[in-house]
Write an enzyme that holds these catalytic residues in place. Structure first.
Site, PDB file in Angstrom:
ATOM      1  CD  GLU A   1      30.948-104.044 -70.022  1.00 22.37           C
ATOM      2  OE1 GLU A   1      30.034-104.754 -70.279  1.00 22.37           O
ATOM      3  OE2 GLU A   1      31.198-103.577 -68.910  1.00 22.37           O
ATOM      4  CE1 TYR A   2      26.509-107.030 -74.104  1.00 19.09           C
ATOM      5  CE2 TYR A   2      26.668-104.696 -73.034  1.00 19.09           C
ATOM      6  CZ  TYR A   2      26.414-106.294 -72.973  1.00 19.09           C
ATOM      7  OH  TYR A   2      26.063-106.950 -71.954  1.00 19.09           O
TER       8      TYR A   2
ATOM      9  CD  GLU B   1      23.542 -87.418 -72.402  1.00 16.28           C
ATOM     10  OE1 GLU B   1      23.410 -87.202 -71.448  1.00 16.28           O
ATOM     11  OE2 GLU B   1      24.414 -86.243 -73.129  1.00 16.28           O
TER      12      GLU B   1
ATOM     13  CG  MET C   1      35.891-106.833 -67.057  1.00 18.25           C
ATOM     14  SD  MET C   1      34.936-106.278 -68.347  1.00 18.25           S
ATOM     15  CE  MET C   1      33.461-105.770 -67.593  1.00 18.25           C
ATOM     16  CB  THR C   2      37.456-113.214 -63.666  1.00 18.38           C
ATOM     17  OG1 THR C   2      38.250-112.038 -63.130  1.00 18.38           O
ATOM     18  CG2 THR C   2      38.344-113.757 -64.893  1.00 18.38           C
ATOM     19  CE1 TYR C   3      32.355-107.944 -63.487  1.00 23.26           C
ATOM     20  CE2 TYR C   3      34.490-108.184 -62.323  1.00 23.26           C
ATOM     21  CZ  TYR C   3      33.558-107.827 -63.157  1.00 23.26           C
ATOM     22  OH  TYR C   3      33.909-106.457 -63.574  1.00 23.26           O
ATOM     23  CD  GLU C   4      27.228-110.146 -63.330  1.00 25.49           C
ATOM     24  OE1 GLU C   4      26.050-109.823 -64.218  1.00 25.49           O
ATOM     25  OE2 GLU C   4      26.956-110.644 -62.358  1.00 25.49           O
TER      26      GLU C   4
END
Length: 423
Positions: A214-215, A171, A277-280
């Protein structure tokens, strides 16, 4: 197609004369805001095989039928139409480009619900899937629902498949490791979440779900895999697909909260698509560097292709760059910017754009008064390298994070050199 690197003394009009391409067309194809150019700037040039001049009484649909193409092809070849049907007598439309296709790819574009509608209308003709970000979760398995109805209808209008993006955002708009863990370890809550997703897909005509948790705590690795297996089975029962987002691992034993719970082989078996997720690598709080250096991207693709069927793999591509202040100070945030904005900054400050060959990424430095900056972004050259990697490795396609900003050079190159697979 030619990617021309601007040299000192070049002008838009000298390039136009050299290559025989109208200056107005160069502006549209490269999203130039003026005739000002920077040394090192990449300009895309493609020759047209067929054009058509609009006549009185023509419509896009009559032109498409008469020329043996689709309306989506007309929109892709003429992005100045902005995905709309307004045309006028005497207007010149590109029907076909001269370049041979280098391959075929599916395209997934991730989008926020606040996207400008003209941007998404312009983009949708290029997309196989429109991934709408995002549905959040509560610990009881109920969904936090975005205002997605208009985007779903726009996707369907242009023949793209709407994809529901499921995240672990709560939220408060933050990723919650605690909520994910509680949900994955509560059979009633996880069953409730799966039921809610199935029901939403049927009610709203979503063609697919993308799970972007994620995480995830490392101890929940098997629980997450089990959840994905069950969700995939339920979605396929109603004719939908399941995509799973994978943090960019380069080996099975990569450490870190983003990586340890992500079991590439098991998740690849359970899902229909695996989004890498091939960035960052370069990110908000990193030191200045490329967001998606091609050497690092290739390592992820190589590992993924060894444990997941290539026909399931979707390679991520960033549609943004970062502007860092120099000297870099740990903890200070870089500013995200669009690729077109990056070029405009270089033009405005007279910067020379450099190109890192190892990363296959452009960058430049400039000074704003006493403040120095370093900018890394994407352009035609970095796009060409990434598209070639996805095609050469025979991957299912590419996924763009994200399409909230228009990136003319990406879509122009993709359209001219590759067939976009649409179902």
């Amino acid at each position: 197609m030619i990617i021309y690197t601007v040299k000192p003394g070049d002008t838009l009009y000298s390039i136009s004369r050299t290559f025989g391409i109208p200056a107005g067309r160069l502006i549209i194809d490269n999203d130039l805001s003026s005739d000002r150019l920077s040394p090192g700037q990449a300009i895309m040039i493609a020759y047209r095989r067929r054009i058509y001049t609009v006549r009185e009484g023509d419509s896009l649909w009559s032109i498409a039928a008469g020329q043996g193409v689709t309306v989506n092809q007309l929109w892709r070849n003429n992005p100045n139409l902005i995905g709309k049907s307004d045309i006028y007598p005497g207007q010149t439309l590109v029907i076909e480009y001269a370049d041979a296709k280098l391959g075929s790819l599916e395209t997934t574009g991730y989008v926020y619900t606040f996207v400008e509608r003209d941007v998404i209308r312009r983009t949708l003709p290029y997309l196989t899937y429109l991934a709408i970000f995002s549905y959040g979760i509560r610990a009881d398995g109920s969904l936090i629902v975005p205002d997605d109805n208009e985007l779903i209808q726009l996707a369907l209008e242009y023949g793209a498949k709407p994809m529901l993006v499921l995240t672990s955002l709560g939220e408060d708009g933050r990723f919650s490791t605690e909520t994910v863990s509680r949900l994955l370890n509560d059979p009633v809550a996880s069953d409730n979440l799966i039921s809610n997703l199935v029901e939403t897909c049927e009610e709203k005509d979503y063609a697919a779900v993308n799970s972007d948790f994620e995480y995830i705590p490392p101890e929940d690795r098997e629980s997450y895999t089990d959840f994905i297996e069950r969700l995939g089975d339920e979605l396929r029962e109603i004719g939908r697909e399941l995509s799973v987002s994978l943090a960019p691992k380069q080996s099975s034993d990569q450490v870190g909260l983003l990586y340890e719970a992500i079991d590439y082989p098991a998740l690849g078996r359970a899902a229909d698509m695996a989004f890498l997720m091939t960035y960052e690598w370069g990110y908000t709080y990193s030191e200045p560097r490329a967001v998606a250096p091609i050497d690092q991207v290739k390592k992820v693709v190589d590992y993924a292709a060894g444990v997941i069927p290539r026909e399931k793999l979707v390679m991520g591509m960033p549609n943004y760059g970062y502007n860092w202040m120099l000297p870099w100070v740990e903890g200070e945030a870089a500013r995200s910017l669009s690729n077109s904005e990056a070029v405009r900054l270089a033009n405005e400050y007279g910067a020379v754009i450099e190109y890192d060959e190892l990363a296959a990424t452009p960058y430049f430095n400039y000074a704003d008064g006493d403040t120095r900056h370093e900018v890394w972004f994407e352009d035609a050259r970095s796009v060409a390298a990434k598209l070639a990697l996805a095609s050469d490795e025979r991957l299912r396609g590419i996924g763009i994070w994200n399409v909230t900003r228009w990136f003319a050079q990406l879509w122009f190159m993709l359209n001219v050199l590759y067939d976009i697979k649409r179902g």
